[in-house]
Every structure is written in structure tokens, then in C-alpha cells.
Scaffold this active site. Sequence first.
Site, PDB file in Angstrom:
ATOM      1  N   ASP A   1       0.880  -1.168  -0.168  1.00 43.66           N
ATOM      2  CA  ASP A   1      -0.017   0.278  -0.042  1.00 43.66           C
ATOM      3  C   ASP A   1       0.938   1.172  -0.094  1.00 43.66           C
ATOM      4  OD1 ASP A   1      -2.180  -1.382   0.134  1.00 43.66           O
ATOM      5  OD2 ASP A   1      -2.934  -0.782   2.058  1.00 43.66           O
ATOM      6  N   ASP A   2       0.239   2.335  -0.347  1.00 46.01           N
ATOM      7  CA  ASP A   2       0.777   3.585  -0.234  1.00 46.01           C
ATOM      8  C   ASP A   2       2.050   4.080  -1.227  1.00 46.01           C
ATOM      9  OD1 ASP A   2      -0.796   3.876   1.861  1.00 46.01           O
ATOM     10  OD2 ASP A   2       0.673   3.584   3.305  1.00 46.01           O
TER      11      ASP A   2
ATOM     12  N   HIS B   1      -7.683   4.149   1.264  1.00 44.60           N
ATOM     13  CA  HIS B   1      -6.597   4.441   2.381  1.00 44.60           C
ATOM     14  C   HIS B   1      -7.349   4.585   3.591  1.00 44.60           C
ATOM     15  CE1 HIS B   1      -2.951   6.166   3.789  1.00 44.60           C
ATOM     16  NE2 HIS B   1      -3.315   7.160   3.972  1.00 44.60           N
TER      17      HIS B   1
END
Length: 303
Positions: free
Chosen positions: A13-14, A134
Site C-alpha cells: 500500500d501507499d 486508504h
Amino acid sequence: LRMLQVKLIVTGDDFGYCPRRNQGIVDCFLAGAISNVSLLVNGSAAADAAKLARRYNIPIGLHANLSEGSPVCEVLKTNSSLLNEDGFFHGKMGFRTALSKGLLNMSEVKQELKAQVELFHELTGHLPPHMDGHQHVHVLPEVRHVFAEVLEEYGIKYTRVPIEPGLHNCDWIPPSLMDFYLGVEEDSFNTVDVFTKHGIRWPDIYIGLSTMGRNMSVSSICSAIDSAILELTAKAPQSRTVTIELMVHPGYPSVPPVGGCGEGPDDFSQSWERLHELQTLTKPELQSHYKSRNIQLCSFKDL
């Protein structure tokens, strides 16, 4: 479990958060430790991340962000219900508070989600095969309906539903964090019907809350996977293939002021925990566990 084929999507993620996160995620992918990434299009290094994904052929989806940093939709950057008095998104908990008070305009939520899909398309040259939220904003009340509509409109087939088997037995998670996780779980249960109705799919098993940051170890990942598979096959003994998504956050620690989504990097991104995840995921013992369990790493387009 011998006959069972397990397809494991390990999602970093991210992606796009900062150059050091990007580098860590790429290193992880090249080491065969992750198989998929989720891009923050409002991240300060999003364009760079998209280039890296193309260069290394990394399967990439969209990490929709309504809680950290700045919106990407021009119209919403100045005056919108999604912003706090400082002109940024309300934050992980602030977003939830504003939502519960009825302060968020859902048409603005939809506008921003569509703008993020469009920007993803611009940066990568394709639509995201999967799209999640998110800080798990996509399973929140009201938001879940808008999110599902956007996925259906763009023909995005896959998402993430963060219901983690065995979460309740994880006594190492501090109570305040556990409360947040249990909230995410409850919101996820209430989202299943909405996503189903819109024809959206997700893997059989989700793992990632119990194994985040300092709680990640080879044994925490292995036991989470093993017990989730056991639980699933007990319910559906005839199944031959099981699909799992493991959510991870590897990277090298962010160094302010570089990084973030408009406000600079947060504490978790600056901490040693990202590097700890990177080091754990690349351990050979983990790879050999996968082999012994007939677990194949893949991405959403391989499902």
C-alpha cells in the site's frame, strides 16, 4: 491442505507516498516478496511511482484517499466538505467524525473518487484493476455506496473488504487500535451486500491488520495464513482454490519534509516499522513457507 491451491496477492500500500517508500516497494517487488501495489495518486511521488511500475512491470491498482493530504479534483481544493480549516482532508479519525455528524457531501466524495480514477489512468495509461481505500474509508457508511457506484461505472472489478479472520484472538494489539480495527470490521460486514449488489469482487481472505508494522513477523504472517485457510476450508471443504490478499506497508522511512500527500509524511511513515516490514517480507523462510503450502504469489488480474 495438500490438494489446495492458494493464490496470494501481497499488496504494498501507499505507493507514491514518497521516494523512499517507492524504492522500498520496488525492492520488495524485485525480491519476489510482494506481487501487487496500491497507488496514492495524491502522494508527493505518485508520478515517479507510476513510472517505476511501468519500468518493472509491477501490477498496480488505486489506493483511493479521502482522509490524508489534499484532493486531486481542482474544484474541491478550495471549498469543500472534505476539507478541514487548514485546507486538507480531515484525517483518519477526523473523516469518520465528520461523516458521523453528517458534514460530508457525498456528491463531493464521488467527484473526488472519480478524479482519482482519472488521474490514475493519466499516470499509468490504464484503469486500475483493483481499487481500495486508504485507511479503509471505502467501507464506511454512505461512502461504501458511492465507492461501489464509481467502481461499477469504470468497470473496476476488484476491491478489498478488510474482515480479518482471527483478529479477535490477537491479544498483542493495543486496545485503542483494536477498537479502530473492530470498527473497520463492523463497517466491512455492512459493506458486503452493497459491493455484491454492484458486482464487485474481492479475495476469499483478507489479512493485514494483525500483521502491521511492529506486529509483522514471519510467524505472524504464516500463522495468519494457515489459520485463515483452515477456517475457510472447514466452512467450504469442496473448494480447490483459495484467494488471499495480504496488505503490507514496506518502505524505507520517510525523511521530512519530503513525502506525504500534501502535508508531509506521517509518524508511521517516518518510523522504523516500514523498514521492519520490508526486512520481514524478504526473508527466505517466508518464501519457503509459501512453497511448502502450495501458495503462489499473484495479482488481481491473475484471479
